[in-house]
Design a protein around this motif. Structure first.
Motif, short mmCIF file in Angstrom:
data_model
loop_
_atom_site.label_atom_id
_atom_site.label_comp_id
_atom_site.label_asym_id
_atom_site.label_seq_id
_atom_site.Cartn_x
_atom_site.Cartn_y
_atom_site.Cartn_z
N THR A 5 0.83 -1.20 0.00
CA THR A 5 0.00 0.00 0.00
C THR A 5 0.87 1.26 0.00
OG1 THR A 5 -0.05 0.08 2.41
CG2 THR A 5 -1.78 -1.22 1.31
N ALA A 6 0.24 2.37 -0.27
CA ALA A 6 0.95 3.65 -0.28
C ALA A 6 1.56 3.95 1.10
CB ALA A 6 0.00 4.77 -0.69
N GLU A 7 0.82 3.57 2.15
CA GLU A 7 1.30 3.79 3.51
C GLU A 7 2.56 2.94 3.78
OE1 GLU A 7 -0.31 3.50 8.15
OE2 GLU A 7 -1.60 2.92 6.48
N ALA A 8 2.51 1.68 3.37
CA ALA A 8 3.67 0.80 3.56
C ALA A 8 4.84 1.27 2.70
CB ALA A 8 3.29 -0.64 3.20
N ARG A 9 4.54 1.73 1.50
CA ARG A 9 5.59 2.26 0.62
C ARG A 9 6.33 3.41 1.29
NH1 ARG A 9 6.24 3.75 -5.25
NH2 ARG A 9 7.10 5.84 -5.28
N THR A 10 5.57 4.35 1.86
CA THR A 10 6.17 5.49 2.56
C THR A 10 7.04 5.02 3.71
OG1 THR A 10 4.31 6.90 1.97
CG2 THR A 10 5.68 7.62 3.81
N HIS A 11 6.55 4.04 4.46
CA HIS A 11 7.29 3.50 5.60
C HIS A 11 8.65 2.95 5.16
CE1 HIS A 11 8.40 0.94 8.99
NE2 HIS A 11 8.46 -0.08 8.16
N TYR A 12 8.66 2.13 4.11
CA TYR A 12 9.91 1.50 3.68
C TYR A 12 10.86 2.51 3.04
CZ TYR A 12 8.33 -3.20 4.81
OH TYR A 12 7.92 -4.32 5.48
N LEU A 13 10.32 3.45 2.29
CA LEU A 13 11.19 4.45 1.65
C LEU A 13 11.85 5.36 2.69
CD1 LEU A 13 9.06 5.37 -1.49
CD2 LEU A 13 11.33 4.29 -1.48
N GLU A 14 11.16 5.57 3.80
CA GLU A 14 11.76 6.34 4.89
C GLU A 14 12.80 5.51 5.64
OE1 GLU A 14 8.52 7.69 7.29
OE2 GLU A 14 7.98 9.33 5.92
N LYS A 15 12.51 4.21 5.79
CA LYS A 15 13.42 3.32 6.52
C LYS A 15 14.65 2.98 5.69
CE LYS A 15 13.35 -0.99 9.20
NZ LYS A 15 12.53 -2.17 9.61
N TYR A 16 14.46 2.79 4.37
CA TYR A 16 15.56 2.43 3.47
C TYR A 16 15.59 3.42 2.30
CZ TYR A 16 14.94 -2.03 5.94
OH TYR A 16 14.79 -3.00 6.91
N PRO A 17 16.12 4.61 2.51
CA PRO A 17 16.14 5.63 1.44
C PRO A 17 16.93 5.14 0.23
CG PRO A 17 16.72 6.57 3.57
CD PRO A 17 16.73 5.10 3.75
N ILE A 18 16.42 5.48 -0.96
CA ILE A 18 17.08 5.04 -2.19
C ILE A 18 17.25 6.20 -3.18
CG2 ILE A 18 14.97 4.39 -3.41
CD1 ILE A 18 16.46 1.90 -4.45
N ASP A 19 16.72 7.36 -2.84
CA ASP A 19 16.78 8.50 -3.76
C ASP A 19 18.21 8.85 -4.18
OD1 ASP A 19 14.09 8.76 -3.80
OD2 ASP A 19 13.99 10.44 -2.40
N ASP A 20 19.16 8.68 -3.24
CA ASP A 20 20.54 9.08 -3.55
C ASP A 20 21.26 8.07 -4.44
OD1 ASP A 20 20.81 7.06 -1.72
OD2 ASP A 20 22.25 8.12 -0.43
N PHE A 21 20.56 7.01 -4.85
CA PHE A 21 21.13 6.06 -5.81
C PHE A 21 21.07 6.63 -7.24
CE2 PHE A 21 20.66 1.60 -3.73
CZ PHE A 21 21.10 2.10 -2.52
N PHE A 22 20.23 7.64 -7.43
CA PHE A 22 19.91 8.12 -8.78
C PHE A 22 20.06 9.63 -8.88
CE2 PHE A 22 17.29 4.58 -7.40
CZ PHE A 22 17.56 3.61 -8.35
#
Length: 220
Positions: A5-22
């Motif tokens: 879900t969108a809520e779970a997505r937000t949780h994981y993206l905050e826990k495991y940031p990936i933005d700085d890969f790109f």
């Protein structure tokens, strides 16, 4: 496999940031997916259109030989990329990857393939990962020559156990560790005698985590 879900997505993206890969915004191309234990992430011989980045979980990498024999090549543990070779290789013929535990992955569609292959930041990250992967594979083969089975099996049990239980197929693990079936059973029985493990219907329960860790530490 299901998309979270969108809520779970937000949780994981905050826990495991990936933005700085790109160097570009990856969010429009990214989903968070959950694979249950025993599910196939990639079927062998498939043509994946997705790059996965495992953030939680464990999986096995398999390969089928020309004579039909199936070999366990490697245990995969988060964090790591899957499908990166297929992204770089136009042939895109993949080996089989099956989960060992519940596994959470970032799924990146290859609809942004051209962006990925032109992104120096992502390619640098990928090069570091591939270098570490090659070093790990080399280390595994040298360990098979340098350390007794007691140490290598302890390290393997730590890696492959799910919720404190080890229950891999003996024949598969004999080939993976390069030992005889008899030798493997002998060492497992020795671990049980020393109360490191306890044999149960569900597999081998880890009883003494500290002693197992001491044995495993020799090869880590």
């Amino acid at each position: 496999m299901h998309i979270l879900t969108a809520e779970a997505r937000t949780h994981y993206l905050e826990k495991y940031p990936i933005d700085d890969f790109f160097s570009f915004d990856i969010n429009p191309y990214l989903e968070v997916r959950q694979f249950d234990k025993g599910e196939w992430i990639f079927q062998e011989g498939s043509f994946p259109d997705t790059v996965y980045y495992m953030i939680e979980g464990k999986a096995k990498l398999y390969m089928t030989h020309k004579n039909g024999k199936v070999s366990l090549i490697e245990y995969l543990e988060a964090p790591l990329f899957m499908g990166e070779i297929e992204l770089l290789n136009e042939a895109r013929y993949t080996k089989g990857i099956q989960t060992v535990t519940k596994t959470i992955c970032y799924s990146i569609t290859q609809s942004c393939k051209e962006k990925l292959l032109a992104d120096a930041l992502f390619l640098r990250r990928l090069c570091v990962f591939l270098g570490e992967k090659a070093t790990k594979m080399t280390s595994k083969y040298t360990q098979n020559q340098a350390y007794p089975l007691e140490n290598r099996l302890a390290a393997f049990i730590q890696l492959s156990a799910d919720q404190g239980v080890y229950k891999e197929k003996h024949t598969e693990i004999c080939e993976y560790l390069g030992v005889s079936y008899r030798h493997l059973l002998y060492v497992l029985a020795q671990f049980c005698e020393e109360r490191i493990l306890e044999k149960r219907k569900t597999g081998y329960q880890i009883i003494d985590k500290n002693r197992l860790a001491q044995l495993a530490q020799e090869v880590l």
